[in-house]
Design an enzyme around this catalytic site. Structure first.
Site, mmCIF file in Angstrom:
data_model
loop_
_atom_site.group_PDB
_atom_site.id
_atom_site.type_symbol
_atom_site.label_atom_id
_atom_site.label_comp_id
_atom_site.label_asym_id
_atom_site.label_seq_id
_atom_site.Cartn_x
_atom_site.Cartn_y
_atom_site.Cartn_z
ATOM 1 N NE ARG A 66 -56.360 -114.161 -32.224
ATOM 2 C CZ ARG A 66 -56.816 -113.711 -33.388
ATOM 3 N NH1 ARG A 66 -55.978 -113.488 -34.373
ATOM 4 N NH2 ARG A 66 -58.099 -113.496 -33.589
ATOM 5 C CE LYS B 264 -59.712 -112.013 -44.971
ATOM 6 N NZ LYS B 264 -58.507 -111.422 -44.411
ATOM 7 C CD GLU C 193 -62.915 -110.646 -43.574
ATOM 8 O OE1 GLU C 193 -62.556 -109.530 -43.151
ATOM 9 O OE2 GLU C 193 -62.480 -111.709 -43.127
ATOM 10 N NE ARG D 269 -58.818 -116.419 -36.339
ATOM 11 C CZ ARG D 269 -60.129 -116.671 -36.242
ATOM 12 N NH1 ARG D 269 -60.594 -117.299 -35.179
ATOM 13 N NH2 ARG D 269 -60.957 -116.279 -37.188
#
Ligand code: 13P
Length: 331
Positions: A31, A218, A176, A294
């Site tokens: 990232r 999630k 998630e 993000r």
């Protein structure tokens, strides 16, 4: 368990949600590199401090999901990150899975690792201040071929085993199962896969006697695949996302949080607003909020570029996005 339910419910205080700041060292490196920022443990500490050290985040954040490395690092204020978050009324949490590996019976799919030694690790995380945890499974769509029912089932079993361990340790589990945006699939296909994924998950949770009242889900939104060339309107996304959740998620769980999954910050904000409106209209039984990585970080990272002189403007962009995402919950 009542305490755990209360903690889980507290994440859904009006206008508040979660920041996912739990990128692994590998993901954080990639990232930062995409913004031309070289990485090191110190650079990752500064990266975390950019967001966690920003003034006023407690107006928008009820919790932050951290990666193990950050749990032991200190902010620029000299305090361990979990301690300064807790002092500002933000619950510190921790990603406890150890990433994915190919699923042997269907190698184009993945299963999530991290159950071995989990009970022991949880004790250490709790001592360092974590009050909740996250485990991510990855579901890839490829036409009608993927996902397979066996991979969904294997990931559901691992999510259930994780949730049990976490509740026994006195922590709140976030589950998630991320249905990926990547692919050429339609939004309708994404909706069907979300329904199948969650249907499988909640039936396995029942087999494992996980206390549903203390569980947070999630999930991804129902979106056309990133390679489909189709742009969904927020109303379309809301219609299919809320329908998928209503058909597959038990009313008893503590709440549902959304990941941003590669949507732009604007899309993640507008889609959340439409989902919140649709859920209200449909009298959905659970509270909803965001748990973005993000979509909350992108604009700030683009301004920051790893430079001290850009911290103030990057933090201002982060706060602005937090304000917009928070407002989306009740627009
Ligand atoms: P994104 O919002 O970037 O999808 O990240 C959320 C997350 O926690 C992924 O595991």
């Amino acid at each position: 368990m009542t305490d755990l339910v209360a903690i889980a419910r507290s994440f859904f205080a009006p206008g508040k949600g979660l920041l996912a700041a739990d990128e692994s060292v590998h993901t954080a490196t990639a990232r930062l590199a995409s913004y031309g920022i070289p990485t090191s443990a110190e650079m990752r500490r500064q990266y975390r401090d950019l967001f966690l050290g920003a003034a006023d985040i407690e107006r928008y954040l009820s919790g932050v999901i951290l990666f193990e490395e950050t749990l032991s690092q200190k902010g620029n204020d000299g305090k361990p990150f979990p301690d300064s978050l807790a002092a500002r009324g933000i619950a510190p949490g921790i990603k406890v899975d150890e990433g994915v590996e190919p699923f042997p019976s269907s190698p184009d799919e993945s299963i999530t690792k991290g159950l071995i030694g989990l009970a022991e690790r949880l004790k250490g995380y709790k001592e360092r201040g974590a009050v909740f945890t996250k485990w991510r499974a990855v579901v890839r769509i490829d036409g009608d071929r993927l996902p397979t029912a066996t991979a969904l089932h294997e990931n559901a079993k691992r999510l259930a085993a994780y949730a049990k361990e976490v509740q026994a340790a006195g922590l709140v589990p976030i589950l998630e199962p991320e249905v990926l945006l990547e692919g050429g699939h339609s939004r309708q296909r994404a909706r069907a896969v979300i329904e199948e994924t969650l249907g499988t998950l909640f039936s396995v949770l029942e087999e494992y006697s996980v206390d549903r009242a203390g569980v947070i889900l999630k999930t991804a939104m129902a979106l056309s695949g990133s390679g489909s060339g189709k742009k969904d309107t927020p109303e379309e996304v809301a219609e299919d996302t809320v329908a998928a959740l209503l058909s597959s998620v038990p009313r008893q769980i503590a709440g549902i949080v959304f990941l941003s999954g590669g949507q732009t910050p604007e899309q993640a904000t507008e889609n959340l607003a439409a989902i919140a409106r649709k859920a209200l209209e449909a009298e959905a039984p659970w509270p909803l909020t965001f748990s973005y990585a993000r979509a909350l970080q992108e604009e700030a990272l683009a301004l920051w570029k790893g430079k001290e002189e850009n911290v103030a403007s990057a933090r201002a962009a982060f706060l602005k996005r937090l304000d917009l995402v928070s407002a989306a919950l009740h627009s």
